[in-house]
Design a protein around this motif. Structure first.
Motif: not given
Length: 238
Positions: A142-143, A156-158, A222-224, A234-235
Motif C-alpha cells: 500500500h506504500i 497510488g496517491v501522493e 502499516m505504522i504499528v 508492518e507488512v
C-alpha cells in the motif's frame, strides 16, 4: 538542489535577519524577511518557500505557534532558531513539525550549511524527473517510497510529508516488522537526544498516520504501535 531556492527568514531582530540574508544571498538564494509571527505565517501560507528559518521567541505569535499553524496547510521545511538553553522550546518545535534547529549565537556559515542540507534532502532529485525508472525505491502493498524523486504514494496517491515525517517513514520502512523504541528513533531520525522526552516521536507518528489515512486506511495501518516498546512498519504478506 535549486540554486535559486526561495528562503523566508523570520526574526524580530533586524540585525539577525540582515546577517542571515547577506550570507544566503551570497549563495544565490532568493531571500524574503518577516519581523514577527503574524507576518511570517501570512507570507508562508500565501507563498511557496523552499525553506523557512523561524525564530522561536517573538512577540505576538511565537515560532511554535507559527509552525503549528503552518503544518495544518503546508509541509515547507522549517529550521527553528533558538536561544541557548531553550531545550524545552526545541522539543516543542519538533513536536509541531519543525525539521531542524540552530542555537543562537550561531555562525552564519552554519546556517547556510543547514539550509543547503535540508534542501538537498527535499529537492536534490526533483529536478531530474526524466529518471523515472527510479533505482532507489521501497515498494510495499500500500506504500511506495521513491527516494530518487523524494515521493511517497499510498495506494497510488501522493502523500505530502514534511522532511522529518518522510525520514521517519523511510527509517521504519527500511526494516519492515522490526520494532524500534522511541529512544532509538530519536537518535537515528532526529540525531538529537532529549534525555527521555519522547513526545516528539509520538507526535510525528500520529501526524504521519493521519496523512496516510487521508489517502489510504490500509497504508496508515502499516505504522504499528507496539505497546510498551515503540513502533514498527508492518507488512502483511497476505
Amino acid at each position: 538542489m535549486d540554486p535559486n531556492a526561495k528562503i523566508l527568514v523570520v526574526d524580530d531582530e533586524e540585525r539577525i535577519r540582515r546577517l542571515i540574508r547577506m550570507y544566503l544571498e551570497r549563495e544565490e538564494f532568493e531571500v524574503e524577511e518577516a519581523e514577527d509571527g503574524n507576518e511570517a505565517l501570512e507570507k508562508a501560507l500565501n507563498n511557496d518557500y523552499d525553506a523557512i528559518l523561524l525564530d522561536i521567541m517573538m512577540p505576538e505569535m511565537d515560532g511554535i505557534e507559527v509552525c503549528e499553524e503552518l503544518r495544518k496547510e503546508k509541509a515547507t521545511p522549517v529550521i527553528m532558531l533558538t536561544a541557548k538553553g531553550e531545550e524545552s522550546n526545541r522539543v516543542q518545535g519538533f513536536e509541531v513539525g519543525a525539521d531542524d534547529y540552530i542555537v543562537k549565537p550561531f555562525s552564519p556559515r552554519e546556517v547556510v550549511l543547514r539550509v543547503k542540507a535540508i534542501l538537498r534532502r527535499v529537492t536534490s532529485s526533483s529536478y531530474n524527473k526524466e529518471n523515472t525508472a527510479a533505482k532507489n525505491m521501497l515498494v510495499y502493498p500500500h506504500i511506495t517510497i521513491d527516494h530518487d524523486a523524494y515521493r511517497v504514494t499510498a495506494d497510488g496517491v501522493e502523500v505530502n510529508l514534511t522532511p522529518k515525517e518522510y525520514e521517519l517513514l523511510c527509517f521504519l520502512a527500511k526494516s519492515p516488522d522490526k520494532v524500534f523504541n522511541r529512544e532509538h528513533l530519536l537518535k537515528e531520525v532526529w540525531q538529537y537526544e532529549f534525555f527521555g522526552d519522547l513526545r516528539t516521536v509520538d507526535t510525528h507518528v500520529k501526524r504521519l498516520r493521519e496523512k496516510l489515512n487521508n489517502v489510504s486506511n490500509e497504508a496508515a495501518k502499516m505504522i504499528v504501535t507496539v505497546w510498551g516498546v515503540g513502533y514498527k512498519f508492518e507488512v502483511d504478506e497476505d
